[in-house]
Design a protein around this motif. Structure first.
Motif, PDB file in Angstrom:
ATOM      1  N   GLN A   5     -29.608  17.296  50.214  1.00 50.80           N
ATOM      2  CA  GLN A   5     -29.702  16.032  50.920  1.00 50.80           C
ATOM      3  C   GLN A   5     -29.299  14.843  50.063  1.00 50.80           C
ATOM      4  O   GLN A   5     -29.108  13.747  50.580  1.00 50.80           O
ATOM      5  CB  GLN A   5     -31.121  15.834  51.453  1.00 50.80           C
ATOM      6  N   ILE A   6     -29.145  15.033  48.770  1.00 51.85           N
ATOM      7  CA  ILE A   6     -28.819  13.895  47.920  1.00 51.85           C
ATOM      8  C   ILE A   6     -27.310  13.759  47.714  1.00 51.85           C
ATOM      9  O   ILE A   6     -26.828  12.753  47.205  1.00 51.85           O
ATOM     10  CB  ILE A   6     -29.552  14.010  46.562  1.00 51.85           C
ATOM     11  N   ILE A   7     -26.522  14.743  48.126  1.00 48.50           N
ATOM     12  CA  ILE A   7     -25.083  14.727  47.881  1.00 48.50           C
ATOM     13  C   ILE A   7     -24.417  13.544  48.575  1.00 48.50           C
ATOM     14  O   ILE A   7     -23.518  12.919  48.030  1.00 48.50           O
ATOM     15  CB  ILE A   7     -24.448  16.061  48.328  1.00 48.50           C
ATOM     16  N   VAL A 108     -25.377   1.297  41.111  1.00 51.25           N
ATOM     17  CA  VAL A 108     -24.287   2.039  41.745  1.00 51.25           C
ATOM     18  C   VAL A 108     -24.851   2.847  42.910  1.00 51.25           C
ATOM     19  O   VAL A 108     -25.882   3.505  42.773  1.00 51.25           O
ATOM     20  CB  VAL A 108     -23.598   3.012  40.757  1.00 51.25           C
ATOM     21  N   ILE A 109     -24.175   2.795  44.051  1.00 52.29           N
ATOM     22  CA  ILE A 109     -24.538   3.622  45.187  1.00 52.29           C
ATOM     23  C   ILE A 109     -23.277   4.243  45.770  1.00 52.29           C
ATOM     24  O   ILE A 109     -22.236   3.585  45.869  1.00 52.29           O
ATOM     25  CB  ILE A 109     -25.304   2.832  46.269  1.00 52.29           C
ATOM     26  N   GLU A 110     -23.380   5.524  46.125  1.00 53.89           N
ATOM     27  CA  GLU A 110     -22.291   6.235  46.800  1.00 53.89           C
ATOM     28  C   GLU A 110     -22.880   6.944  48.010  1.00 53.89           C
ATOM     29  O   GLU A 110     -23.856   7.699  47.882  1.00 53.89           O
ATOM     30  CB  GLU A 110     -21.627   7.248  45.868  1.00 53.89           C
ATOM     31  N   MET A 111     -22.319   6.699  49.190  1.00 56.53           N
ATOM     32  CA  MET A 111     -22.826   7.286  50.424  1.00 56.53           C
ATOM     33  C   MET A 111     -21.682   7.795  51.287  1.00 56.53           C
ATOM     34  O   MET A 111     -20.578   7.253  51.250  1.00 56.53           O
ATOM     35  CB  MET A 111     -23.621   6.252  51.233  1.00 56.53           C
ATOM     36  N   ASN A 112     -21.989   8.803  52.061  1.00 59.46           N
ATOM     37  CA  ASN A 112     -21.076   9.285  53.095  1.00 59.46           C
ATOM     38  C   ASN A 112     -21.814   9.243  54.423  1.00 59.46           C
ATOM     39  O   ASN A 112     -22.925   9.760  54.543  1.00 59.46           O
ATOM     40  CB  ASN A 112     -20.614  10.716  52.800  1.00 59.46           C
ATOM     41  N   GLY A 113     -21.207   8.592  55.419  1.00 59.87           N
ATOM     42  CA  GLY A 113     -21.879   8.475  56.706  1.00 59.87           C
ATOM     43  C   GLY A 113     -20.918   8.059  57.797  1.00 59.87           C
ATOM     44  O   GLY A 113     -19.691   8.126  57.637  1.00 59.87           O
ATOM     45  N   TYR A 114     -21.492   7.589  58.906  1.00 55.28           N
ATOM     46  CA  TYR A 114     -20.709   7.291  60.104  1.00 55.28           C
ATOM     47  C   TYR A 114     -21.019   5.879  60.602  1.00 55.28           C
ATOM     48  O   TYR A 114     -22.198   5.481  60.652  1.00 55.28           O
ATOM     49  CB  TYR A 114     -21.030   8.304  61.208  1.00 55.28           C
ATOM     50  N   ILE A 130     -15.241 -11.332  55.736  1.00 55.50           N
ATOM     51  CA  ILE A 130     -16.427 -10.498  55.592  1.00 55.50           C
ATOM     52  C   ILE A 130     -16.564  -9.641  56.841  1.00 55.50           C
ATOM     53  O   ILE A 130     -16.282 -10.091  57.953  1.00 55.50           O
ATOM     54  CB  ILE A 130     -17.703 -11.351  55.428  1.00 55.50           C
ATOM     55  N   CYS A 131     -17.017  -8.401  56.658  1.00 57.83           N
ATOM     56  CA  CYS A 131     -17.290  -7.540  57.805  1.00 57.83           C
ATOM     57  C   CYS A 131     -18.595  -6.786  57.561  1.00 57.83           C
ATOM     58  O   CYS A 131     -18.756  -6.105  56.533  1.00 57.83           O
ATOM     59  CB  CYS A 131     -16.147  -6.551  58.017  1.00 57.83           C
ATOM     60  N   ASP A 132     -19.539  -6.941  58.501  1.00 57.85           N
ATOM     61  CA  ASP A 132     -20.820  -6.229  58.432  1.00 57.85           C
ATOM     62  C   ASP A 132     -20.739  -4.965  59.267  1.00 57.85           C
ATOM     63  O   ASP A 132     -20.205  -4.971  60.382  1.00 57.85           O
ATOM     64  CB  ASP A 132     -21.945  -7.107  58.985  1.00 57.85           C
ATOM     65  N   MET A 133     -21.305  -3.874  58.735  1.00 55.33           N
ATOM     66  CA  MET A 133     -21.365  -2.641  59.521  1.00 55.33           C
ATOM     67  C   MET A 133     -22.656  -1.907  59.201  1.00 55.33           C
ATOM     68  O   MET A 133     -23.298  -2.152  58.166  1.00 55.33           O
ATOM     69  CB  MET A 133     -20.165  -1.739  59.240  1.00 55.33           C
ATOM     70  N   LEU A 134     -23.046  -1.003  60.098  1.00 55.75           N
ATOM     71  CA  LEU A 134     -24.224  -0.172  59.912  1.00 55.75           C
ATOM     72  C   LEU A 134     -23.762   1.273  59.771  1.00 55.75           C
ATOM     73  O   LEU A 134     -23.079   1.805  60.653  1.00 55.75           O
ATOM     74  CB  LEU A 134     -25.177  -0.317  61.097  1.00 55.75           C
ATOM     75  N   LEU A 135     -24.118   1.889  58.634  1.00 56.33           N
ATOM     76  CA  LEU A 135     -23.692   3.251  58.333  1.00 56.33           C
ATOM     77  C   LEU A 135     -24.869   4.208  58.535  1.00 56.33           C
ATOM     78  O   LEU A 135     -25.947   4.000  57.978  1.00 56.33           O
ATOM     79  CB  LEU A 135     -23.196   3.338  56.888  1.00 56.33           C
ATOM     80  N   ALA A 136     -24.677   5.228  59.372  1.00 59.28           N
ATOM     81  CA  ALA A 136     -25.686   6.265  59.576  1.00 59.28           C
ATOM     82  C   ALA A 136     -25.420   7.398  58.594  1.00 59.28           C
ATOM     83  O   ALA A 136     -24.349   8.014  58.614  1.00 59.28           O
ATOM     84  CB  ALA A 136     -25.636   6.785  61.006  1.00 59.28           C
ATOM     85  N   VAL A 137     -26.385   7.666  57.723  1.00 62.63           N
ATOM     86  CA  VAL A 137     -26.240   8.672  56.670  1.00 62.63           C
ATOM     87  C   VAL A 137     -27.207   9.817  56.962  1.00 62.63           C
ATOM     88  O   VAL A 137     -28.429   9.606  57.015  1.00 62.63           O
ATOM     89  CB  VAL A 137     -26.530   8.057  55.282  1.00 62.63           C
ATOM     90  N   ASN A 138     -26.682  11.015  57.155  1.00 56.70           N
ATOM     91  CA  ASN A 138     -27.523  12.147  57.517  1.00 56.70           C
ATOM     92  C   ASN A 138     -28.454  12.545  56.372  1.00 56.70           C
ATOM     93  O   ASN A 138     -28.100  12.456  55.199  1.00 56.70           O
ATOM     94  CB  ASN A 138     -26.659  13.353  57.915  1.00 56.70           C
ATOM     95  N   ARG A 139     -29.646  12.998  56.782  1.00 56.47           N
ATOM     96  CA  ARG A 139     -30.641  13.478  55.835  1.00 56.47           C
ATOM     97  C   ARG A 139     -31.161  14.817  56.363  1.00 56.47           C
ATOM     98  O   ARG A 139     -30.976  15.138  57.523  1.00 56.47           O
ATOM     99  CB  ARG A 139     -31.783  12.463  55.729  1.00 56.47           C
ATOM    100  N   ASN A 140     -31.837  15.567  55.515  1.00 55.71           N
ATOM    101  CA  ASN A 140     -32.407  16.843  55.960  1.00 55.71           C
ATOM    102  C   ASN A 140     -33.388  16.666  57.113  1.00 55.71           C
ATOM    103  O   ASN A 140     -33.887  15.556  57.358  1.00 55.71           O
ATOM    104  CB  ASN A 140     -33.119  17.535  54.791  1.00 55.71           C
ATOM    105  N   TYR A 141     -33.659  17.762  57.798  1.00 54.17           N
ATOM    106  CA  TYR A 141     -34.630  17.806  58.893  1.00 54.17           C
ATOM    107  C   TYR A 141     -34.191  16.930  60.073  1.00 54.17           C
ATOM    108  O   TYR A 141     -35.015  16.310  60.740  1.00 54.17           O
ATOM    109  CB  TYR A 141     -36.028  17.399  58.412  1.00 54.17           C
TER     110      TYR A 141
END
Length: 211
Positions: A5-7, A108-114, A130-141
């Motif tokens: 879940q941390i990848i 430093v932060i690195e994320m993969n999401g939608y 400037i552009c604001d967005m909301l990123l959904a990042v999957n987690r376990n469970y």
């Protein structure tokens, strides 16, 4: 650090504990505490980032206000009901306490999401994009973290062109900023703090790297 879940959600921070850890909640008989980490920017200003840590870690390495703290973890979110409205609460969940290294980048932060909501594009009075967005990042469970992000310049233009559902990998830093909120019936505005990821690099799923 060998947890699936941390990848897709990796954070590394170094800073000074702004306050003593305070008990926040219990999950499966494990107590968790919150404190704030004060992190120096290259500009000389500071970000104040909320941290969540387990009591087990604190027993191994106690933390108090003024201590140097280096950690790895995840940027997480949860919804809290306040005045019949849901509020997004953000915090860095500590997975590992590290040795302090003054040579390392401290935020430093690195994320993969939608992208999960239409992005909001705007320009500042000084014509900065400037552009604001909301990123959904999957987690376990079957859980997800919803992380506000902000892109600048060419990145802002590019994010604004992407549809909801686009998969992105982003690299940046966690920043804090204060804003005023006017409350009906009160003369003085309420000063609140927002947290977001300031994007320095992003890569969509088709591997077009945008810098």
């Amino acid at each position: 650090m060998i947890d699936d879940q941390i990848i897709n959600n990796k954070v590394y921070l170094q800073g000074i504990a702004e306050d003593d850890p305070v008990f926040n909640h219990t999950v499966m008989d494990e107590n968790f505490f919150n404190f704030h980490l004060k992190i120096l920017r290259l500009s000389g200003q500071f970000d104040i980032v909320p941290i969540t840590i387990s009591e087990k870690m604190l027993k191994v390495q106690p933390i108090k206000a003024g201590d140097k703290v280096a950690l790895r973890g995840q940027f997480r979110s949860f919804n809290k009901l306040e005045e019949e409205r849901r509020k997004l609460i953000l915090s860095v969940f500590v997975r590992e306490l590290c040795e302090w290294d003054s040579e390392d980048n401290s935020n430093v932060i690195e994320m993969n999401g939608y992208i999960c909501k239409p992005a909001i594009y705007r320009t500042t009075p000084f014509a900065r994009e400037i552009c604001d967005m909301l990123l959904a990042v999957n987690r376990n469970y079957n859980k997800s973290d919803y992380i506000p992000c902000i892109a600048w310049g060419r990145n802002a233009q590019f994010v604004n062109s992407l549809p909801v559902g686009t998969e992105l990998t982003i690299v940046g830093r966690i920043q804090s900023r204060e804003y005023s909120k006017h409350i009906e019936g009160q003369d003085e505005p309420l000063i609140k703090t927002a947290y977001e990821v300031s994007i320095s690099k992003l890569m969509p799923s088709d591997a077009r790297n945008i810098n």
